[in-house]
Design an enzyme around this catalytic site. Structure first.
Site, PDB file in Angstrom:
ATOM      1  N   HIS A 168       0.831  -1.205   0.000  1.00 48.50           N
ATOM      2  CA  HIS A 168       0.000   0.000   0.000  1.00 48.50           C
ATOM      3  C   HIS A 168       0.868   1.259   0.000  1.00 48.50           C
ATOM      4  O   HIS A 168       2.025   1.218   0.432  1.00 48.50           O
ATOM      5  CB  HIS A 168      -0.853   0.053   1.283  1.00 48.50           C
ATOM      6  CG  HIS A 168      -1.979  -0.923   1.324  1.00 48.50           C
ATOM      7  ND1 HIS A 168      -2.112  -1.831   2.341  1.00 48.50           N
ATOM      8  CD2 HIS A 168      -3.033  -1.111   0.505  1.00 48.50           C
ATOM      9  CE1 HIS A 168      -3.215  -2.556   2.138  1.00 48.50           C
ATOM     10  NE2 HIS A 168      -3.789  -2.139   1.027  1.00 48.50           N
ATOM     11  N   CYS A 255      -2.442   0.263  10.016  1.00 45.86           N
ATOM     12  CA  CYS A 255      -3.465  -0.669   9.510  1.00 45.86           C
ATOM     13  C   CYS A 255      -4.499  -1.075  10.550  1.00 45.86           C
ATOM     14  O   CYS A 255      -5.600  -1.474  10.196  1.00 45.86           O
ATOM     15  CB  CYS A 255      -2.818  -1.969   9.035  1.00 45.86           C
ATOM     16  SG  CYS A 255      -1.386  -1.726   8.029  1.00 45.86           S
TER      17      CYS A 255
END
Ligand code: CIR
Length: 269
Positions: A168, A255
């Site tokens: 990401h 996250c």
């Protein structure tokens, strides 16, 4: 820790670790055994730290069939004015969003990313009114366009960012102050972020660019002491948390939570 007045009531939504975590998605790292009890202890410590730093922590229950549910950041982008409910790029993760949408609807109006769009929250880096969005296997152009449409009325601008060799955008770069980014220059080019100060990770710690800012504190994985020193050298107060087990599932400190102000805010005058 001094929290800015607009942060004075922060919410952190987390999700418990699923017993299926060992079957998580993996893209850039090989599968290694994960110690579930240790992962849970590390996750508990992370939640306690969020609470100590002033967040009201709401933990959603795990779902036994949602291996990656703990990585709640990917399921939504919660801005001051609106929450975008993501449509994860990994098909195995799509079911995660329903419970998160229900929870977040207590605080925000919701906008869903719709097919064919895909968007993972881990690809969205918010810096003021700029939404830097990673061009990754998880987030496509349709997802970025929908994010732009849903947020333009509030003054946000979406800027696509190319990312290589990591999952990401926020594996490669995160914000540690209003004007400072922590970056791994091998995974994302610093050129996109004009006007911002860049602090590079220690080259021996490639996964160290993922830091979670809460007010003027920075949560960072304890496994990266050299990068931590670089942050401390520019005057930041760093709170290291052991994060080795969820790192084996390709997750970092951003996250595992959705952090936002409890009070929704209207568009700027
Ligand atoms: C996945 O591949 O989706 C999970 N195993 C890890 C997700 C990490 N999330 C994040 O970086 N925002």
């Amino acid at each position: 820790v001094t929290l800015r007045s607009s942060d004075s009531r922060l919410v952190a939504v987390t999700r418990a670790i699923s017993p299926a975590l060992v079957h998580c998605e993996l893209t850039h790292i090989p599968r290694q055994p994960i110690d579930l009890a240790k992962a849970r202890a590390q996750h508990d410590a992370y939640e306690h730290l969020l609470s100590d730093l002033g967040c009201a922590v709401t933990r959603l229950p795990a779902a036994p069939d949602m291996a990656d549910g703990v990585f709640i950041e990917d399921t939504a982008v919660v801005l001051d004015e609106v929450a975008i409910i993501a449509r994860p790029g990994a098909v195995s993760r799509r079911a995660e969003v329903a419970a998160v949408a229900t929870a977040v609807s207590q605080w925000r109006m919701l906008v869903d990313i719709e097919p064919p769009g895909t968007l993972d929250g881990g690809d969205v880096l918010v810096v003021g009114r700029t939404l830097y969005v990673g061009e990754t296997a998880r987030t496509n152009a349709a997802g970025r366009d929908q994010l732009a449409k849903a947020t333009e009325e509030f003054g946000y601008e979406v800027r696509p960012v190319s990312v290589t060799d990591c999952l990401h955008l926020k594996s490669a770069v995160t914000a540690v102050t209003d004007e400072t980014l922590l970056i791994n220059p091998l995974w994302v080019s610093g050129n996109v972020f004009d006007g911002l100060r860049l602090v590079e990770i220690d080259p021996g710690e490639p996964f160290a660019a993922n830091a979670l800012r809460i007010g003027d504190a920075v949560i960072h994985a304890a496994e990266f002491p050299k990068t931590r020193r670089r942050l401390e050298q520019i005057g930041l107060r760093v709170y290291p948390v052991p994060a080795s087990e969820l790192a084996k599932a390709e997750g970092g400190v951003t996250c595992c939570s959705l952090i936002f102000t409890a009070q929704p805010q209207g568009p700027r005058p």
